[in-house]
Scaffold this motif. Structure first.
Motif, PDB file in Angstrom:
ATOM      1  N   ARG A  13       0.691  -1.267   0.185  1.00  0.00           N
ATOM      2  CA  ARG A  13       0.057  -0.063  -0.130  1.00  0.00           C
ATOM      3  C   ARG A  13       0.878   1.224  -0.099  1.00  0.00           C
ATOM      4  O   ARG A  13       0.618   2.137  -0.838  1.00  0.00           O
ATOM      5  CB  ARG A  13      -0.994   0.149   1.247  1.00  0.00           C
ATOM      6  N   GLU A  14       1.978   1.104   0.866  1.00  0.00           N
ATOM      7  CA  GLU A  14       2.731   2.363   0.883  1.00  0.00           C
ATOM      8  C   GLU A  14       3.374   2.474  -0.484  1.00  0.00           C
ATOM      9  O   GLU A  14       3.625   3.671  -0.960  1.00  0.00           O
ATOM     10  CB  GLU A  14       4.089   2.259   1.857  1.00  0.00           C
ATOM     11  N   LEU A  15       3.766   1.605  -1.378  1.00  0.00           N
ATOM     12  CA  LEU A  15       4.545   1.668  -2.721  1.00  0.00           C
ATOM     13  C   LEU A  15       3.627   2.348  -3.555  1.00  0.00           C
ATOM     14  O   LEU A  15       3.898   3.252  -4.384  1.00  0.00           O
ATOM     15  CB  LEU A  15       4.942   0.290  -3.109  1.00  0.00           C
ATOM     16  N   GLU A  16       2.266   1.754  -3.622  1.00  0.00           N
ATOM     17  CA  GLU A  16       0.995   2.285  -4.099  1.00  0.00           C
ATOM     18  C   GLU A  16       0.939   4.003  -4.158  1.00  0.00           C
ATOM     19  O   GLU A  16       1.026   4.731  -4.767  1.00  0.00           O
ATOM     20  CB  GLU A  16      -0.167   1.730  -3.936  1.00  0.00           C
ATOM     21  N   GLY A  17       1.172   4.428  -2.765  1.00  0.00           N
ATOM     22  CA  GLY A  17       1.220   5.668  -2.427  1.00  0.00           C
ATOM     23  C   GLY A  17       2.202   6.508  -2.912  1.00  0.00           C
ATOM     24  O   GLY A  17       1.697   7.727  -3.635  1.00  0.00           O
ATOM     25  N   LEU A  23       3.607  10.218  -9.392  1.00  0.00           N
ATOM     26  CA  LEU A  23       3.103  10.632 -10.808  1.00  0.00           C
ATOM     27  C   LEU A  23       2.270  11.901 -10.572  1.00  0.00           C
ATOM     28  O   LEU A  23       2.233  12.704 -11.566  1.00  0.00           O
ATOM     29  CB  LEU A  23       2.000   9.556 -11.243  1.00  0.00           C
ATOM     30  N   GLY A  24       1.548  12.285  -9.325  1.00  0.00           N
ATOM     31  CA  GLY A  24       0.835  13.431  -9.425  1.00  0.00           C
ATOM     32  C   GLY A  24      -0.432  13.344 -10.000  1.00  0.00           C
ATOM     33  O   GLY A  24      -0.785  12.402 -10.698  1.00  0.00           O
ATOM     34  N   ASP A  25      -1.106  14.637  -9.608  1.00  0.00           N
ATOM     35  CA  ASP A  25      -2.322  14.638 -10.221  1.00  0.00           C
ATOM     36  C   ASP A  25      -2.533  16.061 -10.950  1.00  0.00           C
ATOM     37  O   ASP A  25      -2.666  17.039 -10.058  1.00  0.00           O
ATOM     38  CB  ASP A  25      -3.488  14.414  -9.241  1.00  0.00           C
ATOM     39  N   PRO A  26      -2.539  16.162 -12.339  1.00  0.00           N
ATOM     40  CA  PRO A  26      -2.509  15.338 -13.408  1.00  0.00           C
ATOM     41  C   PRO A  26      -1.391  14.437 -13.295  1.00  0.00           C
ATOM     42  O   PRO A  26      -0.184  15.119 -13.079  1.00  0.00           O
ATOM     43  CB  PRO A  26      -2.738  16.027 -14.493  1.00  0.00           C
ATOM     44  N   PRO A  27      -1.293  13.162 -13.957  1.00  0.00           N
ATOM     45  CA  PRO A  27      -0.175  12.409 -13.819  1.00  0.00           C
ATOM     46  C   PRO A  27       1.040  13.020 -14.564  1.00  0.00           C
ATOM     47  O   PRO A  27       0.696  13.501 -15.724  1.00  0.00           O
ATOM     48  CB  PRO A  27      -0.481  11.055 -14.478  1.00  0.00           C
ATOM     49  N   ASN A  28       2.041  13.126 -14.182  1.00  0.00           N
ATOM     50  CA  ASN A  28       3.351  13.654 -14.943  1.00  0.00           C
ATOM     51  C   ASN A  28       4.275  12.564 -15.090  1.00  0.00           C
ATOM     52  O   ASN A  28       5.455  12.242 -14.075  1.00  0.00           O
ATOM     53  CB  ASN A  28       4.009  14.890 -13.983  1.00  0.00           C
ATOM     54  N   ARG A  29       4.387  11.837 -16.141  1.00  0.00           N
ATOM     55  CA  ARG A  29       5.058  10.807 -16.465  1.00  0.00           C
ATOM     56  C   ARG A  29       6.711  11.117 -16.575  1.00  0.00           C
ATOM     57  O   ARG A  29       7.476  10.299 -16.122  1.00  0.00           O
ATOM     58  CB  ARG A  29       4.376  10.124 -17.866  1.00  0.00           C
ATOM     59  N   ASP A  47      24.836   1.611  -4.715  1.00  0.00           N
ATOM     60  CA  ASP A  47      24.357   2.598  -3.798  1.00  0.00           C
ATOM     61  C   ASP A  47      22.880   2.288  -3.360  1.00  0.00           C
ATOM     62  O   ASP A  47      22.452   1.281  -3.772  1.00  0.00           O
ATOM     63  CB  ASP A  47      24.731   3.861  -4.170  1.00  0.00           C
ATOM     64  N   GLY A  48      22.326   3.566  -2.998  1.00  0.00           N
ATOM     65  CA  GLY A  48      20.886   3.474  -2.806  1.00  0.00           C
ATOM     66  C   GLY A  48      20.551   3.416  -1.520  1.00  0.00           C
ATOM     67  O   GLY A  48      21.194   2.931  -0.692  1.00  0.00           O
ATOM     68  N   LEU A  49      19.305   3.824  -1.119  1.00  0.00           N
ATOM     69  CA  LEU A  49      18.624   3.760   0.207  1.00  0.00           C
ATOM     70  C   LEU A  49      18.471   2.326   0.487  1.00  0.00           C
ATOM     71  O   LEU A  49      17.918   1.518  -0.115  1.00  0.00           O
ATOM     72  CB  LEU A  49      17.382   4.500   0.333  1.00  0.00           C
ATOM     73  N   ASP A  50      18.606   1.989   1.903  1.00  0.00           N
ATOM     74  CA  ASP A  50      18.142   0.786   2.601  1.00  0.00           C
ATOM     75  C   ASP A  50      17.031   0.926   3.041  1.00  0.00           C
ATOM     76  O   ASP A  50      16.554   0.912   4.299  1.00  0.00           O
ATOM     77  CB  ASP A  50      19.049   0.445   3.423  1.00  0.00           C
ATOM     78  N   ASP A  51      15.966   0.922   1.963  1.00  0.00           N
ATOM     79  CA  ASP A  51      14.512   1.087   2.279  1.00  0.00           C
ATOM     80  C   ASP A  51      13.870   0.213   1.144  1.00  0.00           C
ATOM     81  O   ASP A  51      13.805   0.256  -0.046  1.00  0.00           O
ATOM     82  CB  ASP A  51      14.088   2.572   1.680  1.00  0.00           C
ATOM     83  N   VAL A  52      12.781  -0.634   1.887  1.00  0.00           N
ATOM     84  CA  VAL A  52      12.067  -1.530   0.971  1.00  0.00           C
ATOM     85  C   VAL A  52      11.403  -0.981  -0.174  1.00  0.00           C
ATOM     86  O   VAL A  52      11.285  -1.267  -1.174  1.00  0.00           O
ATOM     87  CB  VAL A  52      11.050  -2.328   1.867  1.00  0.00           C
ATOM     88  N   ASN A  53      10.607   0.140   0.119  1.00  0.00           N
ATOM     89  CA  ASN A  53       9.729   0.721  -0.779  1.00  0.00           C
ATOM     90  C   ASN A  53      10.466   1.422  -1.740  1.00  0.00           C
ATOM     91  O   ASN A  53      10.126   1.562  -3.127  1.00  0.00           O
ATOM     92  CB  ASN A  53       8.928   1.822  -0.058  1.00  0.00           C
ATOM     93  N   MET A  54      11.776   2.156  -1.552  1.00  0.00           N
ATOM     94  CA  MET A  54      12.414   2.751  -2.494  1.00  0.00           C
ATOM     95  C   MET A  54      13.094   1.584  -3.737  1.00  0.00           C
ATOM     96  O   MET A  54      13.042   1.908  -4.956  1.00  0.00           O
ATOM     97  CB  MET A  54      13.451   3.508  -1.975  1.00  0.00           C
TER      98      MET A  54
END
Length: 171
Positions: A13-17, A23-29, A47-54
């Motif tokens: 659910r967090e990933l979906e959010g 993307l924003g509203d209106p979606p900006n691809r 590298d990169g963040l140690d974060d499941v969602n990222m």
């Protein structure tokens, strides 16, 4: 429909959010693609963040799942499971940077990568699983009603002891 671990459901659910927010509203691809490209590059470089969602965000558009039933089974346990087994159930064969990212996250962050792969799978396959109902109505159904009823007008011990000069000691 299979139940999944509540943390995987939450992460999905967090990933979906995050995706909808990016993307924003209106979606900006264009912004979305720039964000994903930045994440893929970071993870591909080790590298990169140690974060499941990222990590799941970086994977979600590039990953292909080869064993959906196996991934559903893996979604039952958030902390446990064999990362190598999950790595074999998916791949990023579409492009060289995707392959490099997949190899880097699997090598550098195996437990986190396992969770991110399962999270990305659950996000992309929401019809295959169900979440535990954690609504207040559902939680109230299981309530035995054994909470002590307090008179709303009565002062509690903590409040009355504030004004007790002897510190609550009574003779």
């Amino acid at each position: 429909m299979k139940k999944v671990h509540p943390e995987f459901a939450f992460q999905s659910r967090e990933l979906e959010g995050q995706i909808e927010g990016t993307l924003g509203d209106p979606p900006n691809r264009k912004n979305y693609d720039m964000m994903v490209q930045a994440l893929v590059s970071e993870y591909a470089n080790g590298d990169g963040l140690d974060d499941v969602n990222m990590m799941a965000f970086a994977l979600v558009d590039r990953i292909r799942f080869t064993d959906p039933k196996g991934l559903i089974r893996e979604a039952y346990d958030y902390e446990g499971g064999d990362p190598a087994k999950v790595f074999a159930m998916a791949n990023c064969d579409g492009d060289d940077e995707g392959k490099a990212m997949y190899a880097a996250i699997c090598d550098n962050h195996p437990e986190l990568a396992r969770q991110a792969i399962v999270t990305a799978f659950l996000y992309k396959n929401q019809a295959r699983w169900e979440d535990d109902d954690q609504s207040l109505d559902q939680l109230a159904r299981d309530d035995e009603g054994d909470d002590e009823e307090l008179d709303e007008t009565a002062a509690g011990d903590d409040f009355t002891q504030l004004f007790d000069q002897d510190g609550g000691e009574r003779e």
